[in-house]
Design a protein around this motif. Structure first.
Motif, PDB file in Angstrom:
ATOM      1  N   GLY A  33      -1.952  -6.717   9.583  1.00 55.60           N
ATOM      2  CA  GLY A  33      -2.454  -8.041   9.227  1.00 55.60           C
ATOM      3  C   GLY A  33      -1.456  -9.138   9.536  1.00 55.60           C
ATOM      4  N   ALA A  34      -0.157  -8.863   9.261  1.00 53.76           N
ATOM      5  CA  ALA A  34       0.871  -9.866   9.531  1.00 53.76           C
ATOM      6  C   ALA A  34       1.031 -10.100  11.031  1.00 53.76           C
ATOM      7  CB  ALA A  34       2.198  -9.413   8.928  1.00 53.76           C
ATOM      8  N   ILE A  35       0.950  -9.028  11.829  1.00 58.48           N
ATOM      9  CA  ILE A  35       1.076  -9.178  13.287  1.00 58.48           C
ATOM     10  C   ILE A  35      -0.092  -9.985  13.839  1.00 58.48           C
ATOM     11  CG2 ILE A  35       1.088  -7.915  15.468  1.00 58.48           C
ATOM     12  CD1 ILE A  35       2.538  -5.630  13.969  1.00 58.48           C
ATOM     13  N   LEU A  36      -1.306  -9.649  13.408  1.00 53.86           N
ATOM     14  CA  LEU A  36      -2.473 -10.404  13.868  1.00 53.86           C
ATOM     15  C   LEU A  36      -2.398 -11.860  13.410  1.00 53.86           C
ATOM     16  CD1 LEU A  36      -5.399  -7.863  13.255  1.00 53.86           C
ATOM     17  CD2 LEU A  36      -4.414  -8.554  15.437  1.00 53.86           C
ATOM     18  N   ALA A  37      -1.945 -12.071  12.184  1.00 54.83           N
ATOM     19  CA  ALA A  37      -1.830 -13.443  11.661  1.00 54.83           C
ATOM     20  C   ALA A  37      -0.841 -14.247  12.488  1.00 54.83           C
ATOM     21  CB  ALA A  37      -1.395 -13.404  10.196  1.00 54.83           C
ATOM     22  N   LEU A  92      -3.810 -12.227   4.773  1.00 54.33           N
ATOM     23  CA  LEU A  92      -2.887 -12.750   5.779  1.00 54.33           C
ATOM     24  C   LEU A  92      -3.631 -13.294   6.986  1.00 54.33           C
ATOM     25  CD1 LEU A  92      -0.176  -9.929   5.638  1.00 54.33           C
ATOM     26  CD2 LEU A  92       0.085 -12.282   4.819  1.00 54.33           C
ATOM     27  N   ILE A  93      -4.654 -12.562   7.432  1.00 55.13           N
ATOM     28  CA  ILE A  93      -5.462 -13.039   8.565  1.00 55.13           C
ATOM     29  C   ILE A  93      -6.182 -14.336   8.196  1.00 55.13           C
ATOM     30  CG2 ILE A  93      -7.496 -12.501   9.965  1.00 55.13           C
ATOM     31  CD1 ILE A  93      -6.591  -9.562   9.908  1.00 55.13           C
ATOM     32  N   ALA A  94      -6.770 -14.362   6.992  1.00 54.82           N
ATOM     33  CA  ALA A  94      -7.495 -15.553   6.552  1.00 54.82           C
ATOM     34  C   ALA A  94      -6.567 -16.758   6.415  1.00 54.82           C
ATOM     35  CB  ALA A  94      -8.194 -15.271   5.222  1.00 54.82           C
ATOM     36  N   MET A  95      -5.362 -16.520   5.886  1.00 49.99           N
ATOM     37  CA  MET A  95      -4.410 -17.620   5.727  1.00 49.99           C
ATOM     38  C   MET A  95      -4.014 -18.192   7.093  1.00 49.99           C
ATOM     39  SD  MET A  95      -2.730 -19.372   3.372  1.00 49.99           S
ATOM     40  CE  MET A  95      -2.250 -18.422   1.914  1.00 49.99           C
ATOM     41  N   GLY A 100      11.085 -21.399   9.527  1.00 48.05           N
ATOM     42  CA  GLY A 100      10.081 -20.348   9.568  1.00 48.05           C
ATOM     43  C   GLY A 100       9.991 -19.602  10.869  1.00 48.05           C
ATOM     44  N   SER A 101      10.911 -19.774  11.777  1.00 50.73           N
ATOM     45  CA  SER A 101      10.850 -19.049  13.029  1.00 50.73           C
ATOM     46  C   SER A 101      11.315 -17.622  12.813  1.00 50.73           C
ATOM     47  CB  SER A 101      11.705 -19.756  14.083  1.00 50.73           C
ATOM     48  OG  SER A 101      13.024 -19.906  13.601  1.00 50.73           O
ATOM     49  N   LEU A 102      10.760 -16.702  13.621  1.00 47.51           N
ATOM     50  CA  LEU A 102      11.099 -15.298  13.485  1.00 47.51           C
ATOM     51  C   LEU A 102      12.452 -15.012  14.083  1.00 47.51           C
ATOM     52  CD1 LEU A 102       7.704 -13.640  14.365  1.00 47.51           C
ATOM     53  CD2 LEU A 102       8.797 -13.749  12.140  1.00 47.51           C
ATOM     54  N   ARG A 150       5.086 -18.478   7.270  1.00 47.35           N
ATOM     55  CA  ARG A 150       5.701 -17.910   8.477  1.00 47.35           C
ATOM     56  C   ARG A 150       6.855 -16.975   8.113  1.00 47.35           C
ATOM     57  NH1 ARG A 150       4.454 -19.979  13.512  1.00 47.35           N
ATOM     58  NH2 ARG A 150       3.073 -21.786  13.533  1.00 47.35           N
ATOM     59  N   ARG A 151       7.626 -17.351   7.115  1.00 46.35           N
ATOM     60  CA  ARG A 151       8.727 -16.478   6.688  1.00 46.35           C
ATOM     61  C   ARG A 151       8.189 -15.206   6.020  1.00 46.35           C
ATOM     62  NH1 ARG A 151      10.926 -21.614   5.796  1.00 46.35           N
ATOM     63  NH2 ARG A 151      10.147 -21.764   3.664  1.00 46.35           N
ATOM     64  N   GLN A 152       7.064 -15.349   5.331  1.00 46.03           N
ATOM     65  CA  GLN A 152       6.449 -14.165   4.724  1.00 46.03           C
ATOM     66  C   GLN A 152       5.975 -13.188   5.803  1.00 46.03           C
ATOM     67  OE1 GLN A 152       2.916 -14.997   2.437  1.00 46.03           O
ATOM     68  NE2 GLN A 152       2.869 -12.984   1.475  1.00 46.03           N
ATOM     69  N   LEU A 153       5.362 -13.715   6.854  1.00 41.04           N
ATOM     70  CA  LEU A 153       4.933 -12.858   7.966  1.00 41.04           C
ATOM     71  C   LEU A 153       6.134 -12.152   8.588  1.00 41.04           C
ATOM     72  CD1 LEU A 153       2.330 -15.142   9.805  1.00 41.04           C
ATOM     73  CD2 LEU A 153       1.877 -13.281   8.216  1.00 41.04           C
ATOM     74  N   GLU A 154       7.211 -12.897   8.778  1.00 38.63           N
ATOM     75  CA  GLU A 154       8.430 -12.326   9.340  1.00 38.63           C
ATOM     76  C   GLU A 154       8.956 -11.185   8.466  1.00 38.63           C
ATOM     77  OE1 GLU A 154      13.028 -13.800  10.230  1.00 38.63           O
ATOM     78  OE2 GLU A 154      11.559 -15.162   9.348  1.00 38.63           O
ATOM     79  N   LYS A 155       8.971 -11.400   7.169  1.00 39.10           N
ATOM     80  CA  LYS A 155       9.491 -10.392   6.241  1.00 39.10           C
ATOM     81  C   LYS A 155       8.657  -9.116   6.289  1.00 39.10           C
ATOM     82  CE  LYS A 155      10.527  -9.739   1.307  1.00 39.10           C
ATOM     83  NZ  LYS A 155       9.654  -8.569   1.116  1.00 39.10           N
ATOM     84  N   ILE A 156       7.329  -9.287   6.325  1.00 38.05           N
ATOM     85  CA  ILE A 156       6.451  -8.112   6.359  1.00 38.05           C
ATOM     86  C   ILE A 156       6.633  -7.338   7.649  1.00 38.05           C
ATOM     87  CG2 ILE A 156       4.032  -7.387   6.420  1.00 38.05           C
ATOM     88  CD1 ILE A 156       3.396  -9.762   4.578  1.00 38.05           C
ATOM     89  N   ILE A 157       6.709  -8.065   8.769  1.00 34.95           N
ATOM     90  CA  ILE A 157       6.832  -7.398  10.067  1.00 34.95           C
ATOM     91  C   ILE A 157       8.159  -6.654  10.185  1.00 34.95           C
ATOM     92  CG2 ILE A 157       7.056  -7.834  12.545  1.00 34.95           C
ATOM     93  CD1 ILE A 157       5.046 -10.157  12.135  1.00 34.95           C
ATOM     94  N   LEU A 158       9.230  -7.235   9.663  1.00 38.13           N
ATOM     95  CA  LEU A 158      10.552  -6.626   9.797  1.00 38.13           C
ATOM     96  C   LEU A 158      10.830  -5.536   8.767  1.00 38.13           C
ATOM     97  CD1 LEU A 158      12.702  -9.815  10.526  1.00 38.13           C
ATOM     98  CD2 LEU A 158      11.852  -8.124  12.158  1.00 38.13           C
TER      99      LEU A 158
END
Length: 1013
Positions: free
Chosen positions: A750-754, A709-712, A889-891, A731-739
């Protein structure tokens, strides 16, 4: 006879045994003609051909050698084939257009280049090279030059280390400037030995200076690599004594040198320049020299660094008449002093840093709703995710001076304890990076008072010292003395830890012996916490210059019993060999053969940094060997990760090289592959990199997902969804992981840092390990290397901010002000636009419970709606706009239910109105100085013809000096969008308004107001 030859070569081979020489020659001639068809038959009796060559009575020995050479070529024996081709002398035709000739020529060039390289490495006075081999290579070079294939001739000359032919191929070409640029590029990419590369650069400098119009921008770049600050200073002095165009060129040279971030070199150039004071010694009437006159009169008289410091205070004839000079001469002298002062401010970074601050503050587009969503989704008990949110905020606002999120969440922020408090305080250094004049005042509420502990939290004080280093990274002349005093007086390991990191950052690469001794005293106290930072700091201080220090550091690493100290020293030793390439091989061999896996781990970093950006095959093979063979997972992971540093100059190669490693059974190797791709392909949006990382973001192992996630995020930084459709998905994947409350902590971190990385610097920076002139950015590479150490120590995440560079075009006039200037981007505005803002939360009252509806009523309503739609074209409603914003893709600020998620997915379709807007979108846009220009956009940038301002260097981004074609007309300048001052009561960057991270909240004074009845 001819008919017989078509079917068999037996008769001709038999004639070779005839006693008469004429028959032998006849047979040999025809064998040579038909050899390609009957080589398999002729090869059975190759001894007869060899005997014929060895027969001294046979006058056509070269022809026999040529035939034997061709037979061996068909048999695959290229060494023997080349040997007999050399014996064939002039019969071996280098101009022959055949596979045989092409293969043998390539073999000859490789063999010759190998012998020349071996001779250079062993320093043999006489090279034992077959003169016939040398003759073939020279014939090939001459043919290339005669045929007009100058680039091919240059490449062969470069590979064969024939500097005489290299110079000849450039000087005889039709476009010398283009050839010089080409040579500069390939010498940095394909020349593996640093010493030889320096010899090539010396030749280029010689040719540049011999031209009627020298390219001072390129000369200065070459001199920087040759570490010749004195000559660079002399060039700058000459240009400053010219007219305005020459002055602009001097400033452009200084800005280009600054971009490479070689602080020690820039400070040497500054010191070689005279002091900016009014003196008759600098009397040069304005306008007496222009850029072309500088070229013709002074190009061959630029003094070397030895000349610039001698005789500067000796009186001259002109000085004896100073009292009789006119007021005009005095004004000219004053103007020269002013120009000199401006130039020095560029070299020290004061001017470019100030301009960067203005740009990042004025163009900040960070979305604070994203951070609020993360904050609400993170459990207060989860300190890792709490800290990750603070890191993400710092990266998202890096350099913008905007700390609004911290101010608005003081209660939440005060829950940080111990090292989390250290990191929270240090994050202010990332946000306010570049505030060189106000840095100390900015951090004053958290710093140790009078150099000693103030009774506050040592974690806040240590973090504040680390923050000062981040603010002054690579530009620490004004703060290093305070940091030294703080280090001396600190009696707490946490404060020492922060002071060491801050001091290493501020004095990066200066090799200051006094600072080194201060840090070494902390190391020798053998405290694990302080010693780890001291080891890294010693490496930062001695970047690329620690030839006599690395052995001392290695000896202590063997002697200490603390794993933390050993690891810090391992990384520090690797930093000392930065850019030393083959000169570091002995130390690298020593590290990689060590029994301690921590030192082998350091050996991987040493390989990465010594051969950074060179794509050196030897280094790549070495790293791949350790990636699959070492018994330590740490070493294997780092070996793969290190490939990213070696290959960042050729990012498209990295996914191919690590593709198999990304599928390894070992999760450490997979993690290393992800980071390698992220490092080398950062900011490129490369499709191959995305394809490799995408499956790793769903890996079964949590830390692999974190790294992917960080690398992406690093790869996709400054890439829009219009360029790469996967950006919205990611962006939607990051949102899903965080929520997702059930997601594991490592992935969520990793998702938060990304999230912070992909929107870094207010969405106005990218990650670039190379400057715009395609040379390594030392600070960026070092920052990325230390950042990758976050695996063991989270506070090192902030080092990633050192690799950020603004995606900006900043045009400047002669006074280093920004005039109003427009240029074109020949691409759709949406292609490189900012991501859409996060949709606001949906009010709870808007959600209605489902009601029962009869099927007959539903069908009747459907028919009525269909009839209405046919008569009234659809318009985009507010609901559609909101759903479209979410689809981009917005959170969201709250976690959607499964039903809502399905409904959102169903609404991610192309609405007719959306398609219509795409059609109507303009094909280009007008950009205003200063402007955001992302790397992928640079090829679309065009400058207007007939514009008042013309770039002195046709660069699509960066700091660009503008020549004013209408100097008599009044200029209109861009209004300054600088960050708020540090005066009490200001809302950004003030002491009074700083977020109280220590937790002792103080009420703020009310804003002034007027009461009216």
């Amino acid at each position: 006879m001819a008919t017989a030859l078509v079917s068999s070569a037996g008769g001709l081979m038999a004639m070779l045994h005839e006693p008469h020489p004429a028959l032998k020659l006849h047979a040999l001639t025809y064998i040579n003609t038909f050899l390609d068809n009957f080589w398999h038959e002729i090869s059975t009796d190759i001894t007869s051909l060899e005997s014929l060559y060895e027969d001294e009575s046979f006058e056509q020995q070269p022809l026999a050698a040529l035939v034997v050479s061709k037979v061996f070529y068909h048999l695959g024996e290229l060494n023997e084939s080349l040997l007999y081709a050399l014996r064939a002398q002039n019969l071996f035709d280098v101009s022959e257009d055949s596979e045989y000739a092409h293969t043998l020529l390539a073999k000859a060039i490789d063999e010759y280049a190998l012998l020349r390289t071996k001779a250079a490495e062993t320093k043999e006075s006489e090279t034992t090279i077959d003169p016939r081999l040398e003759a073939i290579v020279e014939r090939m070079l001459e043919k290339c030059i005669v045929d007009g294939k100058f680039q091919q001739a240059l490449g062969i000359s470069l590979e064969c280390q024939r500097l005489d032919k290299l110079e000849e191929s450039i000087m005889r070409s039709e476009n010398i400037m283009a050839m010089l640029t080409y040579c500069m590029g390939i010498s940095q990419t394909f020349v593996n030995r640093r010493k030889y590369r320096h010899e090539v650069l010396k030749i280029l400098v010689k040719i540049y200076r011999s031209l009627p119009s020298p390219d001072y921008l390129s000369i200065s770049q070459c001199l920087m690599f040759l570490d010749d600050p004195g000559t660079v200073a002399s060039i700058l002095e000459i240009l400053l004594k010219g007219d305005k165009e020459a002055n602009l060129l001097a400033y452009q040279v200084a800005f280009d040198l600054y971009e490479n971030e070689r602080q020690p070199f820039l400070l040497k150039v500054r010191d070689y320049l005279p002091e900016p004071r009014v003196s008759s010694r600098f009397e040069v009437p304005e306008g007496t020299t222009n850029a072309s006159q500088v070229t013709e009169n002074d190009a061959d008289h630029i003094p070397t660094s030895m000349d610039t410091t001698e005789g500067s205070d000796q009186p001259t004839a002109s000085q004896s008449t100073e009292h009789h000079s006119s007021s005009t001469d005095h004004e000219d002298s004053q103007k020269y002093a002013d120009k000199l002062s401006k130039l020095k401010k560029i070299l020290t970074g004061e001017t470019p840093i100030h301009l960067t601050l203005q740009f990042l503050y004025g163009h900040n587009r960070s979305d604070i709703l994203i951070l609020k969503t993360i904050k609400q989704s993170v459990e207060l008990r989860n300190s890792v995710c709490h800290s990750a949110t603070i890191y993400a905020n710092a990266l998202m606002h890096a350099g913008t001076t905007v700390d609004t999120f911290l101010r608005e969440n003081l209660d939440w922020l005060s829950r940080a304890t111990n090292w989390a408090k250290f990191s929270a305080t240090a994050g202010l250094g990332v946000i306010h990076r570049g505030h060189l004049q106000q840095g100390r005042s900015l951090m004053a509420p958290y710093l140790p008072q009078n150099g000693a502990a103030s009774g506050g939290s040592p974690f806040s004080e240590g973090g504040a010292l680390y923050a000062l280093g981040l603010i002054h990274a690579n530009h620490g002349e004004g703060i290093k003395h305070f940091l030294i005093e703080s280090l001396r007086s600190a009696n707490n390991e946490v404060i020492q830890h922060g002071a060491c990191l801050g001091l290493g950052l501020a004095a990066l690469g200066t090799a200051d012996e006094d600072i080194y001794d201060e840090i070494k005293s902390v190391l020798y106290s053998d405290n694990a916490v302080a010693g780890e930072a001291a080891g890294i700091s010693m490496g930062l201080l001695m970047v690329g210059a620690g030839k006599d220090k690395d052995e001392e550091m290695l000896a202590y690493a063997h002697g200490t019993s603390h794993e933390k100290i050993t690891r810090g020293l391992a990384l520090g030793i690797a930093l000392t060999v930065y850019g030393r390439e083959e000169d570091a091989d002995t130390l690298i061999e020593q590290l990689t053969r060590d029994q301690n896996p921590l030192l082998r781990y350091g050996g991987m970093y040493a390989l990465a940094l010594a051969y950074r950006g060179t794509a050196n095959n030897k280094a790549i093979r070495h790293l791949l060997h350790f990636a699959v063979s070492d018994v330590s997972d740490d070493v294997r992971r780092t070996a793969v990760l290190a490939l990213g540093f070696v290959l960042y100059s050729e990012p498209e190669q990295t996914p191919r090289i690590v593709s198999l490693l990304s599928e390894s059974y070992n999760p450490h190797v997979r993690y290393g592959a992800a980071l390698a791709v992220g490092i080398s392909c950062a900011g490129t949006g490369l499709h191959e990199a995305i394809s490799l990382l995408e499956p790793l973001t769903s890996d079964v192992v949590d830390f692999v997902r974190q790294g992917a996630l960080i690398a992406m995020a690093m790869v996709l930084i400054q890439t829009t969804e219009a360029q790469e459709s996967y950006v919205g998905t990611f962006r939607r994947q990051l949102e899903k992981i965080i929520l997702d409350k059930h997601e594991d902590t490592m992935s969520k971190m990793g998702a938060i840092l990304a999230t912070g990385i992909i929107d870094a610097g207010g969405r106005n920076v990218t990650i670039a390990l190379q400057s715009r002139t395609k040379h390594d950015r030392i600070t960026a590479v070092i920052g990325m290397a230390v950042f990758s150490q976050y695996w063991y120590w989270y506070p090192l995440i902030y080092f990633l901010s050192l690799s950020f560079t603004p995606t900006a075009f900043i045009g400047l006039n002669h006074d280093l002000n920004m005039p109003k200037f427009t240029f074109l981007s020949n691409a759709k505005p949406s292609l490189f636009g900012y991501p859409p803002a996060t949709a606001p939360p949906v009010a709870a009252s808007a959600i209605k419970l489902p009601t029962a509806v009869l099927s007959t009523s539903a069908r009747a309503k459907a028919r009525a709606k269909k009839e209405y739609d046919s008569k009234h074209p659809p318009e985009k409603s507010m609901l559609e706009e909101a759903s479209q914003s979410q689809a981009n893709g917005s959170l969201k600020t709250s976690k959607p239910s499964k039903e809502e998620g399905k409904e959102t997915d169903a609404m991610q379709v192309d609405f007719p109105a959306e398609k219509k807007s795409e059609v109507e979108q303009p094909s280009g846009e007008e950009l205003h100085n200063p402007a955001r220009v992302v790397p992928a956009q640079e090829k679309y940038i065009k400058f207007r013809e007939g514009s008042r301002y013309v770039p002195i260097k046709a660069a699509p981004s960066g700091f660009v000096m503008l020549k004013d074609l209408e100097p008599s007309e009044p200029e209109v300048l861009v209004s300054s969008d600088a960050p708020a001052s540090l005066a009490p009561g200001s809302s950004s960057g003030t002491n009074a308004g700083q977020p109280n991270i220590a937790g002792e909240e103080e009420p703020q004074p009310p804003q002034p107001f007027e009461y009216s009845a």
